[in-house]
Design a protein around this motif. Structure first.
Motif, PDB file in Angstrom:
ATOM      1  N   THR A 112       3.451  -0.300  15.020  1.00 33.23           N
ATOM      2  CA  THR A 112       2.395  -0.645  14.057  1.00 33.23           C
ATOM      3  C   THR A 112       2.871  -1.666  13.024  1.00 33.23           C
ATOM      4  O   THR A 112       2.067  -2.151  12.233  1.00 33.23           O
ATOM      5  CB  THR A 112       1.876   0.616  13.335  1.00 33.23           C
ATOM      6  N   VAL A 131      -1.691  -3.811  15.660  1.00 30.27           N
ATOM      7  CA  VAL A 131      -2.713  -3.217  14.782  1.00 30.27           C
ATOM      8  C   VAL A 131      -4.085  -3.793  15.124  1.00 30.27           C
ATOM      9  O   VAL A 131      -5.075  -3.051  15.220  1.00 30.27           O
ATOM     10  CB  VAL A 131      -2.347  -3.431  13.290  1.00 30.27           C
ATOM     11  N   LYS A 132      -4.125  -5.121  15.370  1.00 35.54           N
ATOM     12  CA  LYS A 132      -5.413  -5.755  15.734  1.00 35.54           C
ATOM     13  C   LYS A 132      -5.970  -5.115  17.009  1.00 35.54           C
ATOM     14  O   LYS A 132      -7.147  -4.789  17.095  1.00 35.54           O
ATOM     15  CB  LYS A 132      -5.198  -7.256  15.981  1.00 35.54           C
ATOM     16  N   GLU A 178      -7.249  -1.661  16.331  1.00 29.69           N
ATOM     17  CA  GLU A 178      -8.517  -1.711  15.579  1.00 29.69           C
ATOM     18  C   GLU A 178      -9.675  -2.047  16.505  1.00 29.69           C
ATOM     19  O   GLU A 178     -10.760  -1.498  16.399  1.00 29.69           O
ATOM     20  CB  GLU A 178      -8.436  -2.780  14.494  1.00 29.69           C
ATOM     21  N   LYS A 179      -9.405  -3.003  17.416  1.00 31.80           N
ATOM     22  CA  LYS A 179     -10.477  -3.523  18.264  1.00 31.80           C
ATOM     23  C   LYS A 179     -10.811  -2.568  19.417  1.00 31.80           C
ATOM     24  O   LYS A 179     -11.977  -2.265  19.664  1.00 31.80           O
ATOM     25  CB  LYS A 179     -10.022  -4.880  18.831  1.00 31.80           C
ATOM     26  N   GLY A 208     -11.072   2.608  18.941  1.00 26.80           N
ATOM     27  CA  GLY A 208     -11.884   3.000  17.792  1.00 26.80           C
ATOM     28  C   GLY A 208     -11.656   4.426  17.329  1.00 26.80           C
ATOM     29  O   GLY A 208     -11.953   4.774  16.185  1.00 26.80           O
ATOM     30  N   ASP A 223      -7.603   7.226  13.867  1.00 29.63           N
ATOM     31  CA  ASP A 223      -8.043   7.432  12.486  1.00 29.63           C
ATOM     32  C   ASP A 223      -7.062   6.924  11.449  1.00 29.63           C
ATOM     33  O   ASP A 223      -7.432   6.630  10.322  1.00 29.63           O
ATOM     34  CB  ASP A 223      -8.210   8.942  12.219  1.00 29.63           C
ATOM     35  N   ILE A 244      -3.433   4.654  10.729  1.00 30.29           N
ATOM     36  CA  ILE A 244      -2.389   3.744  11.208  1.00 30.29           C
ATOM     37  C   ILE A 244      -1.468   3.432  10.027  1.00 30.29           C
ATOM     38  O   ILE A 244      -1.924   2.923   9.001  1.00 30.29           O
ATOM     39  CB  ILE A 244      -2.988   2.426  11.769  1.00 30.29           C
ATOM     40  N   ARG A 286      -7.896  10.228   4.555  1.00 27.34           N
ATOM     41  CA  ARG A 286      -8.712  10.310   5.777  1.00 27.34           C
ATOM     42  C   ARG A 286      -9.662  11.505   5.711  1.00 27.34           C
ATOM     43  O   ARG A 286     -10.858  11.389   6.022  1.00 27.34           O
ATOM     44  CB  ARG A 286      -7.780  10.422   6.997  1.00 27.34           C
ATOM     45  N   SER A 342     -13.213   7.934   6.741  1.00 21.53           N
ATOM     46  CA  SER A 342     -13.078   6.617   7.390  1.00 21.53           C
ATOM     47  C   SER A 342     -11.643   6.368   7.844  1.00 21.53           C
ATOM     48  O   SER A 342     -10.716   7.089   7.462  1.00 21.53           O
ATOM     49  CB  SER A 342     -13.557   5.506   6.461  1.00 21.53           C
ATOM     50  N   ARG A 343     -11.500   5.336   8.641  1.00 20.17           N
ATOM     51  CA  ARG A 343     -10.179   5.015   9.189  1.00 20.17           C
ATOM     52  C   ARG A 343      -9.255   4.486   8.082  1.00 20.17           C
ATOM     53  O   ARG A 343      -9.678   3.697   7.245  1.00 20.17           O
ATOM     54  CB  ARG A 343     -10.370   3.947  10.264  1.00 20.17           C
ATOM     55  N   ILE A 385      -5.790   2.459   7.220  1.00 21.95           N
ATOM     56  CA  ILE A 385      -4.703   1.609   7.727  1.00 21.95           C
ATOM     57  C   ILE A 385      -3.820   1.227   6.535  1.00 21.95           C
ATOM     58  O   ILE A 385      -4.316   0.686   5.540  1.00 21.95           O
ATOM     59  CB  ILE A 385      -5.243   0.336   8.400  1.00 21.95           C
TER      60      ILE A 385
END
Ligand code: SAH
Ligand code: SF4
Ligand code: F3S
Length: 489
Positions: free
Chosen positions: A131, A137-138, A141-142, A145, A148, A150, A166, A171-172, A174
């Protein structure tokens, strides 16, 4: 007050301030653990069962140690630990040293994704070395989904705070840092063994070997203060730990950059004095920084184990240069000679990479020749894996797949031969063994470790776990031994 004394007082003051900051942060995190545990016990009440968490660890002993810290926090947060991914919290502590480490994570994630579709309250987290790579990470994220949480390698100690965010926001979350900001060590930790423990003495790496991604994902080399390390080891000894493994990417350069620089040899001498500690191991040593001072300490020590892991990587001078290893095969051979003289019988193990860009048959033969000359007890052998962003990634001349496979197999054969020769030398000897547990396949046997780090199986009962006993080695099986106990230590 003279300038010198004032300087010393300032030093003391800033040292205390550092400790205070660490204490404050540790207290903050403990408060988050308490808050999370309230939420978790509420949820356990609603579901009528305890909430379970699973930590899956990839990679090296640094990650193993981080996972012990993560598990300590998770337990303090009120989760029960489990080994299965059918859990309420699944955390992957990842490795990215070679591409197949990454691929293994994506395989496991697919599995967890389908488990989460059955249990939408499940929290999936990913941390560790992968990570720290923005592209990873991208991708998470993509395309993933359902993940939860990172976070990275520098903020492991913040797990409770991140979990709280969290759980309360839904929500997620990062949170990736580019560098370590502080060491926060005074937090709970769930150690795998009660009688032996890893101890981080430094973090990060400044060596930038051209193939290696570790300096990019673990940051610059930073040594922990020796006083803190000694206090941690004394506490471990008070709690029954007899063996410590000092951890760092390059322990031989320990101490650089500290306010009062201490050498690794100096640190070892202080650890040697700690009552209750009977065995000291360390990992990993870089050949470039293996000093004569350190070899003298190894020779005199009663507690440092008869084993050193000294990664060679290649036996060819031109490849070593391209790898930026900063030693030659001649330097390495000299070190091996000095080590064997200082500690007769010492076990030397190594890491070797096959198929580095530009590796010719002659380069490879130099590696084989080094294995024969050094008499390694064992070696981890790896096929070169291109890591984006490292200097070697833009080097040409990776040998073709068949050539690499052929070289890899030939290398394994010489490593095996060398290991077998070395292990036969121990047959008939009586040696101290730290008993680690009951044998996985036969419960009448115990399994323990020699100081050279090899495993021995012998008859005995479970109450000896965690003690050091003398075992006569009766049979060598190449990578492990059978024996019987001669007397209890
Ligand atoms: N700090 C340690 C090693 C950490 S990584 C040291 O310098 O010795 C563990 C091992 O993985 C390395 O010794 C090396 O042999 C191997 N390795 C690292 N990067 C690699 C890559 N890109 N491809 C193949 N093996 C690699
Ligand atoms: Fe990687 Fe080299 Fe650092 Fe080891 S010393 S972690 S191989 S860069
Ligand atoms: Fe892997 Fe990170 Fe260790 S990349 S080898 S887990 S330092």
């Amino acid at each position: 007050m003279s300038g010198l004394q004032a300087g010393k007082a300032d030093n003391e003051k800033s040292k205390n301030e550092e400790l205070l900051i660490e204490k404050d942060e540790a207290e903050r995190q403990k408060e988050y653990m308490r808050l999370v545990s309230e939420i978790i016990s509420g949820r356990a009440g609603e579901t009528g069962r305890p909430l379970r968490a699973c930590v899956i660890t990839f990679g090296c002993q640094m990650n193993e140690r981080d996972s012990e810290k993560l598990k300590g926090i998770i337990m303090e947060c009120g989760y029960e630990l489990t080994d299965t991914e059918e859990a309420d919290l699944v955390l992957f502590n990842t490795c990215t040293v070679r591409e197949n480490a990454n691929l293994r994570l994506y395989g496991r994630l697919g599995h967890v994704g389908s488990a989460k579709s059955k249990n939408p309250d499940m929290i999936v987290g990913i941390c560790g070395c992968m990570t720290q790579e923005p592209d990873v990470v991208k991708k998470l994220e993509k395309s993933y989904g359902f993940v939860d949480l990172i976070f990275g390698t520098f903020n492991v100690y913040k797990l409770a705070e991140l979990l709280y965010a969290r759980l309360t926001s839904g929500s997620r979350i990062i949170d990736i840092w580019e560098e370590s900001k502080e060491f926060v060590e005074l937090l709970p930790s769930k150690r795998k063994y009660s009688f032996k423990s890893g101890v981080n003495i430094m973090y990060g790496c400044d060596n930038f070997c051209t193939y290696c991604i570790v300096p990019y994902v673990r940051g610059r080399e930073k040594s922990r203060n020796p006083e803190e390390i000694i206090t941690e080891i004394k506490t471990l000894a008070d709690n029954g730990v007899v063996e410590v493994m000092l951890l760092g990417q390059n322990v031989n350069s320990y101490g650089k950059g500290l306010k009062e620089p201490v050498s690794f040899a100096g640190l070892l001498k202080r650890i040697e004095e700690i009552e209750g500690i009977e065995r000291i191991r360390f990992m990993t040593s870089h050949p470039m920084d293996l000093s004569d001072e350190l070899i003298d300490v190894l020779a005199l020590s009663q507690k440092i184990c008869d084993h050193i892991h000294l990664p060679l990587q290649s036996g060819s001078n031109s490849i070593l240069k391209k790898m930026n290893r900063r030693y030659t095969r001649e330097d390495y051979l000299l070190l091996v000679e000095k080590l064997k003289k200082a500690k007769p019988g010492i076990s030397i193990t190594t890491d070797i990479i096959v198929g580095f860009p530009g590796e010719t048959e002659a380069d490879f033969n130099d590696t084989v020749d080094m294995v024969k000359q050094c008499g390694f007890d064992s070696a981890f052998t790896f096929i070169y894996s291109k890591r984006t962003g490292t200097p070697a990634a833009s080097m040409d001349g990776i040998p073709d797949e068949d050539t690499i496979k052929n070289r890899f197999d030939r290398l394994l054969a010489v490593v095996k031969e060398s290991g077998t020769d070395r292990s036969h030398e121990l047959q008939g000897k009586t040696l101290p063994v730290l008993v680690e547990g009951v044998n996985d396949h036969d419960e009448t046997l115990l399994t323990g470790r020699l100081t050279n780090n090899m495993l021995v199986h012998f008859p005995g009962s479970a109450e000896l776990i965690g003690t050091i006993v003398d075992v006569e080695i009766t049979e060598s099986k190449g990578f492990y031994f059978f024996g019987f106990m001669t007397k209890k230590d």
